[in-house]
Enzyme design. Structure first.
Site, PDB file in Angstrom:
ATOM      1  N   LYS A 163      -7.230   9.260  -2.985  1.00  0.00           N
ATOM      2  CA  LYS A 163      -7.811   8.022  -3.483  1.00  0.00           C
ATOM      3  C   LYS A 163      -8.713   8.324  -4.663  1.00  0.00           C
ATOM      4  O   LYS A 163      -9.728   8.983  -4.512  1.00  0.00           O
ATOM      5  CB  LYS A 163      -8.574   7.310  -2.382  1.00  0.00           C
ATOM      6  CG  LYS A 163      -8.536   5.842  -2.595  1.00  0.00           C
ATOM      7  CD  LYS A 163      -8.907   5.058  -1.391  1.00  0.00           C
ATOM      8  CE  LYS A 163      -8.446   3.620  -1.591  1.00  0.00           C
ATOM      9  NZ  LYS A 163      -9.179   2.685  -0.761  1.00  0.00           N
ATOM     10  N   TRP A 169      -4.907   4.381  -4.748  1.00  0.00           N
ATOM     11  CA  TRP A 169      -4.120   5.448  -4.130  1.00  0.00           C
ATOM     12  C   TRP A 169      -3.249   6.210  -5.121  1.00  0.00           C
ATOM     13  O   TRP A 169      -2.699   5.630  -6.040  1.00  0.00           O
ATOM     14  CB  TRP A 169      -3.175   4.865  -3.085  1.00  0.00           C
ATOM     15  CG  TRP A 169      -3.843   4.383  -1.855  1.00  0.00           C
ATOM     16  CD1 TRP A 169      -3.809   3.110  -1.366  1.00  0.00           C
ATOM     17  CD2 TRP A 169      -4.633   5.150  -0.936  1.00  0.00           C
ATOM     18  NE1 TRP A 169      -4.536   3.042  -0.215  1.00  0.00           N
ATOM     19  CE2 TRP A 169      -5.050   4.275   0.083  1.00  0.00           C
ATOM     20  CE3 TRP A 169      -5.033   6.478  -0.880  1.00  0.00           C
ATOM     21  CZ2 TRP A 169      -5.842   4.695   1.139  1.00  0.00           C
ATOM     22  CZ3 TRP A 169      -5.822   6.898   0.170  1.00  0.00           C
ATOM     23  CH2 TRP A 169      -6.218   6.003   1.161  1.00  0.00           C
ATOM     24  N   GLU A 222      -4.250  -2.662   5.463  1.00  0.00           N
ATOM     25  CA  GLU A 222      -3.664  -3.099   6.731  1.00  0.00           C
ATOM     26  C   GLU A 222      -4.660  -3.855   7.599  1.00  0.00           C
ATOM     27  O   GLU A 222      -4.310  -4.390   8.636  1.00  0.00           O
ATOM     28  CB  GLU A 222      -3.143  -1.880   7.512  1.00  0.00           C
ATOM     29  CG  GLU A 222      -1.885  -1.243   6.932  1.00  0.00           C
ATOM     30  CD  GLU A 222      -2.180  -0.167   5.890  1.00  0.00           C
ATOM     31  OE1 GLU A 222      -3.287  -0.167   5.309  1.00  0.00           O
ATOM     32  OE2 GLU A 222      -1.283   0.677   5.658  1.00  0.00           O
ATOM     33  N   THR A 230       0.861  -1.171   0.000  1.00  0.00           N
ATOM     34  CA  THR A 230       0.000   0.000   0.000  1.00  0.00           C
ATOM     35  C   THR A 230       0.899   1.222   0.000  1.00  0.00           C
ATOM     36  O   THR A 230       1.969   1.202   0.602  1.00  0.00           O
ATOM     37  CB  THR A 230      -0.953  -0.012   1.220  1.00  0.00           C
ATOM     38  OG1 THR A 230      -1.770   1.143   1.176  1.00  0.00           O
ATOM     39  CG2 THR A 230      -0.217  -0.084   2.531  1.00  0.00           C
TER      40      THR A 230
HETATM   41  P1  AMP Z   1      -6.896   0.676   0.978  1.00  0.00           P
HETATM   42  O1  AMP Z   1      -5.768   0.383   1.885  1.00  0.00           O
HETATM   43  O2  AMP Z   1      -6.471   0.959  -0.413  1.00  0.00           O
HETATM   44  O3  AMP Z   1      -7.944  -0.369   1.052  1.00  0.00           O
HETATM   45  O4  AMP Z   1      -7.561   2.035   1.445  1.00  0.00           O
HETATM   46  C1  AMP Z   1      -8.067   2.209   2.735  1.00  0.00           C
HETATM   47  C2  AMP Z   1      -8.533   3.604   2.921  1.00  0.00           C
HETATM   48  O5  AMP Z   1      -9.572   3.922   1.983  1.00  0.00           O
HETATM   49  C3  AMP Z   1      -9.127   3.888   4.272  1.00  0.00           C
HETATM   50  O6  AMP Z   1      -8.147   4.112   5.254  1.00  0.00           O
HETATM   51  C4  AMP Z   1      -9.976   5.114   3.970  1.00  0.00           C
HETATM   52  O7  AMP Z   1      -9.200   6.281   3.931  1.00  0.00           O
HETATM   53  C5  AMP Z   1     -10.490   4.818   2.571  1.00  0.00           C
HETATM   54  N1  AMP Z   1     -11.804   4.158   2.650  1.00  0.00           N
HETATM   55  C6  AMP Z   1     -12.068   2.832   2.561  1.00  0.00           C
HETATM   56  N2  AMP Z   1     -13.394   2.602   2.646  1.00  0.00           N
HETATM   57  C7  AMP Z   1     -13.987   3.801   2.821  1.00  0.00           C
HETATM   58  C8  AMP Z   1     -15.336   4.233   2.997  1.00  0.00           C
HETATM   59  N3  AMP Z   1     -16.361   3.387   2.983  1.00  0.00           N
HETATM   60  N4  AMP Z   1     -15.553   5.551   3.167  1.00  0.00           N
HETATM   61  C9  AMP Z   1     -14.539   6.434   3.163  1.00  0.00           C
HETATM   62  N5  AMP Z   1     -13.252   6.097   2.993  1.00  0.00           N
HETATM   63  C10 AMP Z   1     -12.967   4.795   2.827  1.00  0.00           C
END
Ligand code: AMP
Length: 547
Positions: free
Chosen positions: A444, A449, A331, A186
């Site tokens: 995002k 990302w 994570e 990530t």
């Molecule tokens: P990832 O590690 O790529 O799965 O991204 C995780 C991050 O995406 C989280 O820490 C949030 O910042 C964002 N995220 C994931 N799900 C949501 C959601 N339902 N609403 C808002 N942000 C989210």
């Protein structure tokens, strides 16, 4: 006194053995890169995963060696999920949306030994192979007669040739359930990408949790379409939970446009689907003008980015589909919270129910969460106080692969470590989390990302740029898009278009900022750190040119 129950490690291979015994004729349907539809059963999956394990043994791969994939959601990728992890190696799902330079960095950091890739990604492999010295074997996920010649890639073998000669007899080894099973990088707030290293135990416990009624509610009666990629946090654990419950699995392959996804849902009787908001926007965008309806879909889990209220409404009101809003992160394997109503909410007015559905949801058993202020003090669950979200649990990282970034955990007064998510939220009296902001400095876009640091580093490499700060701006389709605020060097000149052109080839195309805003100064904090919150505030009236 110890309990007197059998001591059996939780291993990913058990999911496969279970599916092979109990759901042997359960169907797995995949749209292939070639465009055709492939069908087989859990029994076939088990046979071919055992061949993968034998083929890896023949390569003399050791326990915990990394096998990388650059692949869409499909049956061969699933075979690797089980053949690689089940035999004790670590499945490393590389993200093909990254720039080749990032892929090189990550593959070298992971010390991948084998790279299995869909033909779509041949150009990436051609661009990176010479710079990935640890990779000894390249496997093209294609039929033997589709293997292209003269690719320049050494030892390139077709997957079917590779496993074709291998025996389908294999006894899955037993080992410590805490052994690593898979990994996913990530892009961090600071520094280089970091890898979450999942274990057999964490993945199995997460698979149990994901299937629960108030989570994805998966069963043998479902036909499940994970649009969320298998290269992004194990497609939210669906490839594991599916084998536990024996649902029909439907893989979309590379065709993620609204029309293809809709047609697959209809032809395969999909009852449950999972994806990021951008994918569903494309689906609804295809259906609405054509007046199309779902004939089997009843629910969809949407996460990875905040789900817009209009999308929840459209699914419910126009199509009778329940949207389950989910929150989590790489994570966290990734599931943390899921939004379902409680019994007491069922008699509430529709608009009050809706206000709950918009939240990111309640913690799943296995995930402890709290919100804290800047001094680490826990804040009340009143739906108003907001603070940094900390989490702990058996499927949440304790540290990153190779100790990258040091100890990420924040200790509480009892010395117990909590993982800081970088998200800011409120939690209400009923335990519903609502994300209000992000304290981490990343953007995002379409569920993927973009490192603001990478974008800034490229800008300041331009001779006319003194300072650059990248922030995300709301976008109707992609949720967020990056823009870069730039301070020019005294007397130097550069235009917006010149700077945008400067990004070409230095980062993936979709990561190039949508706009450049020239500013006199970037707000700095006491320690000289850029104050992005202040910059966002200054640019609050800014509108993206293309939104
Ligand atoms: P990832 O590690 O790529 O799965 O991204 C995780 C991050 O995406 C989280 O820490 C949030 O910042 C964002 N995220 C994931 N799900 C949501 C959601 N339902 N609403 C808002 N942000 C989210």
């Amino acid at each position: 006194m110890l309990g007197l129950m059998q001591d059996q490690p939780l291993l990913i291979s058990q999911l496969l053995e279970f599916a092979d015994r109990h759901h042997r004729d359960g169907e797995i349907v995949s749209r292939r890169v070639e465009g055709d539809i492939h069908r087989y059963t859990y029994k076939d999956l088990a046979v071919r995963a055992r061949k993968v394990a034998n083929a890896l043994d023949a390569m003399k791969l050791q326990f915990s060696d990394r096998v990388a994939t650059l692949a869409w959601n499909g049956y061969r990728h699933l075979e690797l999920y089980y053949g690689v992890s089940g035999s004790g190696r670590v499945l490393h799902t590389l993200n093909p949306r990254l720039h080749p330079d990032q892929v090189v960095w990550i593959a070298n950091h992971a010390e991948d030994q084998v790279l299995c890739f869909d033909m779509t990604f041949l150009p990436i492999v051609q661009a990176v192979h010479a710079r990935c010295p640890t990779i000894k074997h390249f496997i093209a996920l294609c039929d033997a007669d589709k293997l292209p010649q003269d690719t320049g890639i050494p030892n390139l073998t077709s997957y079917e040739d590779w496993i074709g000669g291998a025996s389908s007899d294999y006894v899955w080894p037993r080992f410590d359930e805490n052994s690593a099973s898979s990994m996913c990088y990530t892009s961090g707030t600071t520094g280089n990408p970091k890898a979450a290293l999942y274990s057999h135990r964490s993945s199995t416990l997460h698979a149990y949790a994901a299937a629960l009624p108030d989570v994805m509610c998966l069963s043998a009666r479902d036909s499940v379409l994970p649009v969320v990629p298998m290269f992004h946090v194990n497609a939210w654990g669906i490839p594991y939970s599916a084998l536990m419950v024996g649902c029909k699995l439907v893989f979309p392959g590379p065709a993620l446009d609204g029309k293809s996804v809709y047609e697959l849902m209809e032809s395969e009787g999909v009852t449950f689907a999972a994806g990021v908001p951008t994918v569903w926007q494309m689906l609804l965008g295809h259906m609405k003008p054509a007046g199309l309806r779902f004939s089997s879909l009843t629910r969809t889990v949407i996460g990875g980015s905040a789900c817009p209220p209009a999308m929840i409404n459209a699914f419910r009101d126009d199509y009778g589909v329940d949207v389950l809003h989910a929150w989590g992160m790489t994570e966290m394997s990734p599931l943390g919270t899921l939004c379902t109503l409680k019994n007491k909410h069922l008699t509430l007015r529709e608009d009050l129910q809706m206000a709950i559905r918009l939240k990111q949801g309640r913690a799943i058993f296995g995930v402890d969460m709290k919100i804290v202020d800047e001094n680490g003090q826990e804040l009340p669950w009143d739906g108003k106080a907001f603070g940094d979200v900390l989490v702990k649990g058996p499927w949440i990282v304790a540290s990153y692969f190779k100790g990258e970034g040091g100890d990420p955990l924040v200790k509480d007064s009892n010395g117990i470590g909590w993982f800081p998510t970088g998200d800011v939220a409120t939690i209400d009296e009923d335990g519903y989390l609502q994300i209000t902001d992000r304290s981490k400095d990343v953007i995002k876009s379409g569920g993927e990302w973009i490192s603001s640091i990478d974008i800034e580093n490229i800008a300041v490499a331009h001779p006319a740029v003194a300072m650059a700060a990248c922030i995300g701006v709301k976008h109707p389709k992609w949720d967020e898009r990056p823009i870069v605020a730039v301070v020019k060097k005294p007397g130097a000149e550069v235009t917006r278009d010149e700077l945008i052109a400067f990004y070409e080839g230095k980062t993936a195309k979709w990561q190039i900022p949508d706009d450049v805003v020239f500013v006199e100064a970037i707000p700095l904090g006491a320690t000289g750190k850029m104050l992005k919150t202040k910059l966002r505030e200054q640019l609050k009236d800014y509108k993206l040119p293309n939104a």
